[in-house]
Design a protein around this motif. Structure first.
Motif, PDB file in Angstrom:
ATOM      1  N   MET A   1       0.829  -1.209   0.000  1.00 33.70           N
ATOM      2  CA  MET A   1       0.000   0.000   0.000  1.00 33.70           C
ATOM      3  C   MET A   1       0.859   1.253   0.000  1.00 33.70           C
ATOM      4  O   MET A   1       0.527   2.243  -0.654  1.00 33.70           O
ATOM      5  N   THR A   2       1.986   1.215   0.712  1.00 32.54           N
ATOM      6  CA  THR A   2       2.900   2.357   0.725  1.00 32.54           C
ATOM      7  C   THR A   2       3.456   2.601  -0.669  1.00 32.54           C
ATOM      8  O   THR A   2       3.524   3.745  -1.125  1.00 32.54           O
ATOM      9  N   ASN A   3       3.840   1.519  -1.355  1.00 35.93           N
ATOM     10  CA  ASN A   3       4.327   1.668  -2.727  1.00 35.93           C
ATOM     11  C   ASN A   3       3.236   2.214  -3.635  1.00 35.93           C
ATOM     12  O   ASN A   3       3.495   3.070  -4.487  1.00 35.93           O
ATOM     13  N   MET A   4       2.008   1.735  -3.448  1.00 37.27           N
ATOM     14  CA  MET A   4       0.899   2.193  -4.272  1.00 37.27           C
ATOM     15  C   MET A   4       0.626   3.675  -4.035  1.00 37.27           C
ATOM     16  O   MET A   4       0.385   4.422  -4.967  1.00 37.27           O
ATOM     17  N   LEU A   5       0.689   4.109  -2.780  1.00 37.57           N
ATOM     18  CA  LEU A   5       0.473   5.528  -2.482  1.00 37.57           C
ATOM     19  C   LEU A   5       1.559   6.389  -3.109  1.00 37.57           C
ATOM     20  O   LEU A   5       1.286   7.484  -3.602  1.00 37.57           O
ATOM     21  N   GLY A   6       2.794   5.906  -3.106  1.00 40.21           N
ATOM     22  CA  GLY A   6       3.879   6.646  -3.746  1.00 40.21           C
ATOM     23  C   GLY A   6       3.660   6.778  -5.243  1.00 40.21           C
ATOM     24  O   GLY A   6       3.883   7.845  -5.823  1.00 40.21           O
ATOM     25  N   LEU A   7       3.206   5.703  -5.875  1.00 42.12           N
ATOM     26  CA  LEU A   7       2.923   5.756  -7.309  1.00 42.12           C
ATOM     27  C   LEU A   7       1.765   6.694  -7.614  1.00 42.12           C
ATOM     28  O   LEU A   7       1.807   7.453  -8.587  1.00 42.12           O
ATOM     29  N   MET A   8       0.748   6.663  -6.758  1.00 37.69           N
ATOM     30  CA  MET A   8      -0.390   7.555  -6.967  1.00 37.69           C
ATOM     31  C   MET A   8       0.022   9.011  -6.799  1.00 37.69           C
ATOM     32  O   MET A   8      -0.416   9.881  -7.552  1.00 37.69           O
ATOM     33  N   GLU A   9       0.889   9.275  -5.835  1.00 40.73           N
ATOM     34  CA  GLU A   9       1.368  10.640  -5.618  1.00 40.73           C
ATOM     35  C   GLU A   9       2.126  11.143  -6.839  1.00 40.73           C
ATOM     36  O   GLU A   9       1.926  12.273  -7.287  1.00 40.73           O
ATOM     37  N   ARG A  10       2.977  10.278  -7.404  1.00 40.51           N
ATOM     38  CA  ARG A  10       3.718  10.670  -8.609  1.00 40.51           C
ATOM     39  C   ARG A  10       2.780  10.878  -9.794  1.00 40.51           C
ATOM     40  O   ARG A  10       2.971  11.788 -10.603  1.00 40.51           O
ATOM     41  N   ALA A  11       1.757  10.025  -9.907  1.00 39.67           N
ATOM     42  CA  ALA A  11       0.802  10.160 -11.012  1.00 39.67           C
ATOM     43  C   ALA A  11       0.037  11.473 -10.902  1.00 39.67           C
ATOM     44  O   ALA A  11      -0.142  12.179 -11.901  1.00 39.67           O
ATOM     45  N   PHE A  12      -0.413  11.817  -9.693  1.00 39.17           N
ATOM     46  CA  PHE A  12      -1.132  13.073  -9.524  1.00 39.17           C
ATOM     47  C   PHE A  12      -0.224  14.272  -9.761  1.00 39.17           C
ATOM     48  O   PHE A  12      -0.664  15.288 -10.302  1.00 39.17           O
ATOM     49  N   ALA A  13       1.038  14.169  -9.373  1.00 41.47           N
ATOM     50  CA  ALA A  13       1.978  15.266  -9.634  1.00 41.47           C
ATOM     51  C   ALA A  13       2.169  15.442 -11.140  1.00 41.47           C
ATOM     52  O   ALA A  13       2.203  16.570 -11.641  1.00 41.47           O
ATOM     53  N   GLY A  14       2.269  14.338 -11.870  1.00 36.41           N
ATOM     54  CA  GLY A  14       2.390  14.409 -13.326  1.00 36.41           C
ATOM     55  C   GLY A  14       1.147  14.993 -13.964  1.00 36.41           C
ATOM     56  O   GLY A  14       1.230  15.788 -14.909  1.00 36.41           O
TER      57      GLY A  14
END
Length: 122
Positions: free
Chosen positions: A43-56
């Motif tokens: 879940m931590t990895n998924m949240l990091g990926l989601m954060e990067r996606a939203f930043a993009g």
């Protein structure tokens, strides 16, 4: 505490069942904790990926808003210039210049668009 009524076999079976439950209970608890830690890590990895996606996505929206703003201001300027021109030849020359400007802006937009994923990587 072993049962007093019944035979030795019942006491032995009861003891084995208690040991069996204790052993598998600790093993199951340990396995459950390990599974929970792995799920938390996922879940931590998924949240990091989601954060990067939203930043993009945020950068993409910002780039598109800049493009819209510059296009609108450029369009109004061009319309004013077209109305001020008297000769058809001047209009034709202005259109050529505007097409060159638009192609340059499209190349800049493309470059900025393709640079966004490389800038968002960790």
């Amino acid at each position: 505490m072993p049962r007093t009524h019944g035979g030795a076999n019942e006491r032995c079976c009861a003891c084995l069942q208690e040991c069996h439950h204790e052993f598998f209970g600790h093993t199951q608890i340990s396995a459950g904790q390990q599974a929970n830690l792995e799920a938390l890590h996922g879940m931590t990895n998924m949240l990091g990926l989601m954060e990067r996606a939203f930043a993009g996505f945020d950068k993409l929206v910002e780039l598109n808003l800049q493009l819209i703003s510059s296009s609108l201001s450029g369009s109004s300027y061009c319309a004013k210039m077209m109305l001020a021109v008297n000769r058809p030849q001047d209009v034709f020359e202005m259109q050529i210049g505007l097409l060159q400007l638009a192609s340059g802006q499209a190349l800049l937009y493309r470059r900025d668009l393709f640079e966004m994923p490389s800038n968002s990587r960790l």
